[in-house]
Design an enzyme around this catalytic site. Sequence first.
Site, PDB file in Angstrom:
ATOM      1  N   GLU A 136       0.829  -1.201   0.000  1.00 37.32           N
ATOM      2  CA  GLU A 136       0.000   0.000   0.000  1.00 37.32           C
ATOM      3  C   GLU A 136       0.866   1.256   0.000  1.00 37.32           C
ATOM      4  O   GLU A 136       0.346   2.370   0.073  1.00 37.32           O
ATOM      5  CB  GLU A 136      -0.934   0.015   1.209  1.00 37.32           C
ATOM      6  CG  GLU A 136      -0.237   0.122   2.558  1.00 37.32           C
ATOM      7  CD  GLU A 136      -1.207   0.390   3.691  1.00 37.32           C
ATOM      8  OE1 GLU A 136      -1.552   1.573   3.894  1.00 37.32           O
ATOM      9  OE2 GLU A 136      -1.619  -0.580   4.362  1.00 37.32           O
TER      10      GLU A 136
ATOM     11  N   CYS B  90      -3.318  -3.343   4.244  1.00 41.33           N
ATOM     12  CA  CYS B  90      -2.422  -4.440   4.616  1.00 41.33           C
ATOM     13  C   CYS B  90      -2.803  -5.775   3.989  1.00 41.33           C
ATOM     14  O   CYS B  90      -2.102  -6.771   4.182  1.00 41.33           O
ATOM     15  CB  CYS B  90      -2.402  -4.589   6.139  1.00 41.33           C
ATOM     16  SG  CYS B  90      -1.953  -3.081   7.016  1.00 41.33           S
TER      17      CYS B  90
ATOM     18  N   THR C  46       2.949   3.257  16.213  1.00 44.43           N
ATOM     19  CA  THR C  46       2.514   1.989  15.614  1.00 44.43           C
ATOM     20  C   THR C  46       3.041   1.808  14.195  1.00 44.43           C
ATOM     21  O   THR C  46       2.470   1.057  13.409  1.00 44.43           O
ATOM     22  CB  THR C  46       0.974   1.880  15.610  1.00 44.43           C
ATOM     23  OG1 THR C  46       0.417   2.953  14.835  1.00 44.43           O
ATOM     24  CG2 THR C  46       0.419   1.944  17.022  1.00 44.43           C
TER      25      THR C  46
ATOM     26  N   HIS D 109      -2.943 -10.812  11.248  1.00 44.75           N
ATOM     27  CA  HIS D 109      -2.341  -9.523  10.906  1.00 44.75           C
ATOM     28  C   HIS D 109      -2.142  -8.696  12.169  1.00 44.75           C
ATOM     29  O   HIS D 109      -3.018  -8.625  13.029  1.00 44.75           O
ATOM     30  CB  HIS D 109      -3.225  -8.765   9.924  1.00 44.75           C
ATOM     31  CG  HIS D 109      -2.783  -7.345   9.749  1.00 44.75           C
ATOM     32  ND1 HIS D 109      -1.538  -7.017   9.265  1.00 44.75           N
ATOM     33  CD2 HIS D 109      -3.399  -6.168  10.047  1.00 44.75           C
ATOM     34  CE1 HIS D 109      -1.417  -5.699   9.248  1.00 44.75           C
ATOM     35  NE2 HIS D 109      -2.521  -5.166   9.721  1.00 44.75           N
TER      36      HIS D 109
ATOM     37  N   ASN E 172       4.526  -2.475  12.969  1.00 45.10           N
ATOM     38  CA  ASN E 172       3.559  -2.793  11.922  1.00 45.10           C
ATOM     39  C   ASN E 172       4.202  -2.598  10.553  1.00 45.10           C
ATOM     40  O   ASN E 172       4.402  -1.475  10.103  1.00 45.10           O
ATOM     41  CB  ASN E 172       2.322  -1.904  12.064  1.00 45.10           C
ATOM     42  CG  ASN E 172       1.232  -2.305  11.095  1.00 45.10           C
ATOM     43  OD1 ASN E 172       1.350  -3.287  10.367  1.00 45.10           O
ATOM     44  ND2 ASN E 172       0.146  -1.543  11.087  1.00 45.10           N
TER      45      ASN E 172
END
Length: 462
Positions: A92, A124, A167, A257, A327
Amino acid sequence: MSLGQLSYTPVTDVGIGAIELYFPQNFVDQNDLEKFNNVSSGKYTIGLGQQQMGFCSDNEDIVSISLTVTRKLIETYKISTDSIGCLVVGTETMIDKSKSVKTALMDLFPGNSDIEGVDIKNACFGGAQALLHAIDWVTVNHPLDKKNAIVVVADIAIYEEGPARCTGGAGAIAFLICPDASIPIDRQFSACHMKNTWDFFKPITPIPSEYPVVDGSLSLSSYLEAVRMTYTYFISKVNRHTTGIDGLNSFDGVFLHSPFTKMVQKGLAVMNYTDSQLRHKQLNGNGVDHKLDENDRAGLAKMIELSAQVWKEKTDPYLVFNRRIGNMYTPSLFAQLLAYLAADDCVTGEKSILFFAYGSGLASAIFPGRVRQTSNLDKIRQVAIRAIKRLDDRIQFTPEEFTETLQKREVFLRSKEIPKSPSETSLFPNTYFLDNMDKLYRRSYTLHEEPNGVQNGNGIHH
């Protein structure tokens, strides 16, 4: 003769036959970020379950990290570039609204332009869809030409200053997809849940930005709903077409995920509770008299309590990359597979594993896989073990330096000065980096090699 009447022997056990992982050399400690951001101690480390966060400077972008991991895959496993007929990228992270990352990777396949595939984008989830697409391609095409596929899942996750910045993360994983694989994916049992939501998105705005728009509460509820729905569809499909599955008890590893690891724990709790509801069984001997709601804080807390044993045995041990890198978006799910393969548990007998893929917006899926004791499994395990050790070879930056680095990325993206050259920062050996952007905004890349062929893994400045 009709081309449609050609006969051939179908392939079996199509899936992952080789894996490589790349992550940047830079990281920041989450304890330090808590102090820097003046938040309560434990907010990131306990509340989110994160330890460290990897990040890229302005001399790395989606193309450079994809080039790096693809080259590593080809060289580590001595893959003939002529044996590849499909190359799909799930990401992405965009640097161009038209030209795909896949086209840049074609430089690694000299003399072979007959390679199908482009980029797949949906937050994602693009990596999972790329994997499933490549499995379909190999299943159909390999019997005819004996060609395999490569899947690249890569992203750079960064956020604007504020509560979500902790994050972030960055990384890239490359797979070889082939028959008779060490990790076949039982693609026929995949189940999905798709829905139009605005929990996380990256609109095209007048001022260029790498940062997303995030609705935190909607993101959590959408994720948990997707877990419940995909697992329900998955069990329904399995029960219609096979017998002998005992819900989550049938799987040795369960991977979800990971935006952050506490989200994974909540997702597993919902999956475990849904499994119990579907099978009408009590959890750990502790039944519940009423239906629990994942959107109710007390209900979710009870689900987490009931799933403690499953969490401890099947998911928590395999979140090492997620805790220490953060992440990575599309690679976040598959990093858990690498950690699982590095563990001693997978060296005997055939193992069953389960994947839950999620991308905001939203797209989600569950699909099962297996780990087979093939001749190539030991090679894959060594790659996974080395990747874990490489986490200790990174360079720690202060929160101030991390913030300055993201500011450099902003300046590089928004500066009207052309041509552009990014700053010089530390890189792992044998890493591609962004070298220049010319007046037509065309980007060029250079391979950073360790002098004299020495690879100490400790990083140097180029």
